[in-house]
Design a protein around this motif. Structure first.
Motif, mmCIF file in Angstrom:
data_model
loop_
_atom_site.group_PDB
_atom_site.id
_atom_site.type_symbol
_atom_site.label_atom_id
_atom_site.label_comp_id
_atom_site.label_asym_id
_atom_site.label_seq_id
_atom_site.Cartn_x
_atom_site.Cartn_y
_atom_site.Cartn_z
ATOM 1 N N TYR B 35 10.037 6.662 2.124
ATOM 2 C CA TYR B 35 9.698 5.602 1.177
ATOM 3 C C TYR B 35 10.623 4.414 1.406
ATOM 4 N N GLN B 37 12.248 1.204 -0.642
ATOM 5 C CA GLN B 37 12.464 0.675 -1.986
ATOM 6 C C GLN B 37 13.186 -0.662 -1.891
ATOM 7 N N GLN B 41 12.337 -2.916 -7.293
ATOM 8 C CA GLN B 41 10.985 -2.384 -7.284
ATOM 9 C C GLN B 41 10.992 -0.869 -7.141
ATOM 10 N N GLY B 42 9.839 -0.268 -7.358
ATOM 11 C CA GLY B 42 9.701 1.162 -7.156
ATOM 12 C C GLY B 42 9.527 1.488 -5.686
ATOM 13 N N PRO B 43 9.781 2.722 -5.296
ATOM 14 C CA PRO B 43 9.600 3.130 -3.901
ATOM 15 C C PRO B 43 8.143 2.995 -3.468
ATOM 16 N N PHE B 45 5.407 4.234 -0.503
ATOM 17 C CA PHE B 45 5.174 5.288 0.469
ATOM 18 C C PHE B 45 4.970 4.725 1.873
ATOM 19 N N GLN B 48 4.219 10.597 5.502
ATOM 20 C CA GLN B 48 4.529 11.982 5.227
ATOM 21 C C GLN B 48 4.257 12.811 6.470
ATOM 22 N N GLY B 56 0.092 11.594 6.209
ATOM 23 C CA GLY B 56 -0.242 10.422 5.409
ATOM 24 C C GLY B 56 0.534 9.224 5.889
ATOM 25 N N LEU B 88 16.235 -0.125 0.572
ATOM 26 C CA LEU B 88 16.749 1.243 0.566
ATOM 27 C C LEU B 88 15.638 2.137 1.095
ATOM 28 N N LEU B 90 14.266 5.787 1.575
ATOM 29 C CA LEU B 90 14.435 7.094 0.972
ATOM 30 C C LEU B 90 13.641 8.144 1.723
ATOM 31 N N PHE B 105 14.577 14.013 -3.368
ATOM 32 C CA PHE B 105 14.953 12.810 -2.628
ATOM 33 C C PHE B 105 16.404 12.852 -2.191
ATOM 34 N N GLY B 106 16.643 12.227 -1.040
ATOM 35 C CA GLY B 106 18.003 11.966 -0.616
ATOM 36 C C GLY B 106 18.510 10.699 -1.286
ATOM 37 N N SER B 107 19.754 10.339 -0.994
ATOM 38 C CA SER B 107 20.346 9.148 -1.611
ATOM 39 C C SER B 107 19.972 7.869 -0.879
#
Lengths: 111, 114
Positions: B35, B37, B41-43, B45, B48, B56, B88, B90, B105-107
């Motif tokens: 992801y 970010q 804002q939100g992450p 996609f 996958q 995906g 960022l 993720l 999730f990782g950092s």
């Protein structure tokens, strides 16, 4: 387009009060929703989830409510604590492989 | 138990350069998602992967690519970096993909493009 969004970007509450964070979604086909908490410098952390065949689900100090009629989701945090200060995201996973996040609400807990 | 680990934690790149970000999932998890970010804002996609295959892809340009290795770790590559790629990044792992099984999730890796 269809998206997940939040009503308020910021929320400030007094320690000990209850918090309510809202989320609106527009994809009526969505059937799975998740709330995440993100603290500064960390990745999102799972809080609670709910499926569309439910109206309410409770966890430890948290409750998620789903109103499919108006496509609205809320997260309630009881007895809010300073450690609850973070950004909260709602997310949907319509295809079971690509979560879609809203913009987030920043919760600040005042002592 | 180790959680999802990402490396590096921070890096600075110049426009036009290429970058590789790495992710190690939780032991036993076979699916990795990426992801982006952007600040405030939100992450969003990106990809996958499950069992080394792409399951995906989000709405990102072909400059973004990824792969998953036999040990289920993953790399995200971004070519021809733009200022707007600053974000960022993720990584999230799950047992077999799909939020039904829970994502961890990782950092993240904080990428700054100058």
């Amino acid at each position: 387009g269809e998206s997940v969004g939040l009503h308020l970007p910021t929320l400030s509450v007094q320690e000990g009060d209850n918090s309510i964070i809202n989320c609106a979604y527009s994809n009526s086909a969505s059937d799975y929703f998740i709330w995440y908490k993100q603290e500064s410098g960390k990745g999102p952390q799972f809080i609670i989830d709910i499926r569309s065949n439910m109206d309410k689900r409770q966890g430890q100090r948290v409750t998620v409510l789903l109103n499919k009629t108006v496509k609205h989701l809320s997260l309630q945090i009881a007895a809010t604590q300073p450690g609850d200060s973070a950004v909260y995201f709602c997310a949907e996973d319509p295809n079971n492989n690509d979560m879609r996040f809203g913009a987030g609400t920043r919760l600040t807990v005042k002592p | 138990d180790a959680g999802v680990t990402q490396s590096p934690t921070h890096l600075i790149k110049t426009r036009g350069q290429q970058v590789t970000l790495r992710c190690s999932p939780i032991s036993g998890h076979k699916s990795v998602s990426w992801y982006q970010q952007v600040l405030g804002q939100g992450p969003q996609f990106i990809f996958q992967y499950y069992e080394k295959e792409e399951r995906g892809r989000g709405n990102f340009p072909d400059r973004f690519s990824a792969r998953q290795f036999p040990n289920y770790s993953s790399e995200l590559n971004v070519n021809a970096l733009l200022l707007g790629d600053s974000a960022l990044y993720l990584c999230a792992s799950s047992l077999s993909g799909g939020s039904n099984y829970g994502y961890t999730f990782g950092s993240g890796t904080r990428l700054t493009v100058v």
